[in-house]
Design a protein around this motif. Structure first.
Motif, PDB file in Angstrom:
ATOM      1  N   SER A 163       0.833  -1.183   0.000  1.00  0.00           N
ATOM      2  CA  SER A 163       0.000   0.000   0.000  1.00  0.00           C
ATOM      3  C   SER A 163       0.871   1.237   0.000  1.00  0.00           C
ATOM      4  O   SER A 163       1.989   1.230   0.492  1.00  0.00           O
ATOM      5  CB  SER A 163      -0.860  -0.001   1.262  1.00  0.00           C
ATOM      6  OG  SER A 163      -1.626   1.157   1.328  1.00  0.00           O
ATOM      7  N   SER A 164       0.328   2.269  -0.565  1.00  0.00           N
ATOM      8  CA  SER A 164       0.973   3.568  -0.390  1.00  0.00           C
ATOM      9  C   SER A 164       0.372   4.167   0.867  1.00  0.00           C
ATOM     10  O   SER A 164      -0.767   3.890   1.207  1.00  0.00           O
ATOM     11  CB  SER A 164       0.698   4.468  -1.596  1.00  0.00           C
ATOM     12  OG  SER A 164      -0.688   4.695  -1.718  1.00  0.00           O
ATOM     13  N   TYR A 165       1.133   4.927   1.580  1.00  0.00           N
ATOM     14  CA  TYR A 165       0.619   5.541   2.794  1.00  0.00           C
ATOM     15  C   TYR A 165       0.476   7.028   2.551  1.00  0.00           C
ATOM     16  O   TYR A 165       1.420   7.690   2.159  1.00  0.00           O
ATOM     17  CB  TYR A 165       1.559   5.278   3.971  1.00  0.00           C
ATOM     18  CG  TYR A 165       1.601   3.820   4.306  1.00  0.00           C
ATOM     19  CD1 TYR A 165       0.540   3.231   4.983  1.00  0.00           C
ATOM     20  CD2 TYR A 165       2.658   3.028   3.910  1.00  0.00           C
ATOM     21  CE1 TYR A 165       0.555   1.887   5.280  1.00  0.00           C
ATOM     22  CE2 TYR A 165       2.676   1.680   4.203  1.00  0.00           C
ATOM     23  CZ  TYR A 165       1.628   1.124   4.892  1.00  0.00           C
ATOM     24  OH  TYR A 165       1.638  -0.210   5.179  1.00  0.00           O
TER      25      TYR A 165
ATOM     26  N   GLY B 158      -1.438   9.507   0.289  1.00  0.00           N
ATOM     27  CA  GLY B 158      -2.302   9.618  -0.877  1.00  0.00           C
ATOM     28  C   GLY B 158      -3.294  10.743  -0.763  1.00  0.00           C
ATOM     29  O   GLY B 158      -2.956  11.858  -0.379  1.00  0.00           O
TER      30      GLY B 158
ATOM     31  N   GLU C  68      -4.932   4.302   1.482  1.00  0.00           N
ATOM     32  CA  GLU C  68      -4.494   5.311   0.529  1.00  0.00           C
ATOM     33  C   GLU C  68      -5.053   6.694   0.823  1.00  0.00           C
ATOM     34  O   GLU C  68      -4.908   7.602   0.035  1.00  0.00           O
ATOM     35  CB  GLU C  68      -4.881   4.900  -0.897  1.00  0.00           C
ATOM     36  CG  GLU C  68      -3.946   3.873  -1.492  1.00  0.00           C
ATOM     37  CD  GLU C  68      -4.014   2.526  -0.812  1.00  0.00           C
ATOM     38  OE1 GLU C  68      -5.077   2.154  -0.299  1.00  0.00           O
ATOM     39  OE2 GLU C  68      -2.994   1.835  -0.800  1.00  0.00           O
ATOM     40  N   VAL C  69      -5.674   6.872   1.974  1.00  0.00           N
ATOM     41  CA  VAL C  69      -6.283   8.165   2.276  1.00  0.00           C
ATOM     42  C   VAL C  69      -5.771   8.760   3.576  1.00  0.00           C
ATOM     43  O   VAL C  69      -5.511   8.052   4.543  1.00  0.00           O
ATOM     44  CB  VAL C  69      -7.826   8.078   2.328  1.00  0.00           C
ATOM     45  CG1 VAL C  69      -8.380   7.583   1.007  1.00  0.00           C
ATOM     46  CG2 VAL C  69      -8.319   7.193   3.444  1.00  0.00           C
TER      47      VAL C  69
ATOM     48  N   ASP D 223      -3.291   9.810   5.200  1.00  0.00           N
ATOM     49  CA  ASP D 223      -2.150   9.438   6.042  1.00  0.00           C
ATOM     50  C   ASP D 223      -2.636   8.743   7.311  1.00  0.00           C
ATOM     51  O   ASP D 223      -2.174   9.006   8.415  1.00  0.00           O
ATOM     52  CB  ASP D 223      -1.331  10.683   6.383  1.00  0.00           C
ATOM     53  CG  ASP D 223       0.136  10.345   6.610  1.00  0.00           C
ATOM     54  OD1 ASP D 223       0.538   9.205   6.320  1.00  0.00           O
ATOM     55  OD2 ASP D 223       0.859  11.235   7.071  1.00  0.00           O
TER      56      ASP D 223
END
Length: 170
Positions: A103-105, A107, A133-134, A136
């Motif tokens: 996952s990206s943290y 976004g 993704e939302v 932080d």
């Protein structure tokens, strides 16, 4: 995978089609150091011994899988026909896998209704986002190594974003 590239990638880490020219070297190194997560053998019996599992069980699993490849349908795990390849090579490998997700943290920024916010922190009508993704959500101290660590928020935020979107449509 070494010559043609992978046909099932891992997002941006290993994109579909990426060749793995060092794969055999990496396999040989894992086998040489007797890796706990990677085993190799020249027969099902030898592989079963390496893994510490009953030979009859492993042989049955291999036979069932090869039969699924032969008929073109996996009725146990429903693996796509494209990926059904019989286990009939000179050498067999077993890899210990663990479930992970990437996952990206950070976004997109969202509000408590899970509406995506524009650069002025105003909700963009009809646009919702959820999960890691939302906003932080996890911050720098949240556990990223424990299995399932984000499923709760993903489920909660997804459901509530949908409920808020329904309210907005009324």
């Amino acid at each position: 995978m070494m010559k043609k590239g992978v046909d099932s990638g891992i997002g941006v880490l290993v994109p579909v089609g990426q060749k793995l020219p060092n794969l055999q070297k990496e396999i040989d190194e894992a086998v040489a150091v007797k890796s706990d997560g990677f085993k190799a053998a020249y027969s099902v019996a030898q592989l079963a011994e390496e893994l510490g599992v009953p030979e009859a069980n492993l042989q049955k699993a291999v036979d069932q899988y090869n039969k699924a490849c032969e008929v073109g349908h996996d009725s146990e795990y429903y693996k796509e026909k494209t990926y059904l390849r019989p286990l009939n090579t000179k050498k067999l490998y077993a890899i210990k896998l663990k479930a992970y997700f990437f996952s990206s943290y950070g976004g997109l920024n969202t509000n408590r209704k899970h509406q995506v916010l524009d650069k002025n922190n105003k909700p963009i009508k009809g646009l919702y986002a959820t999960g890691l993704e939302v906003s932080d959500m996890v911050g720098p101290t949240y556990s990223t190594w424990s299995l399932g660590h984000a499923f709760g928020f993903a489920s909660y935020s997804g459901r509530h974003a949908a409920l808020n979107a329904i309210d907005e449509m009324k």
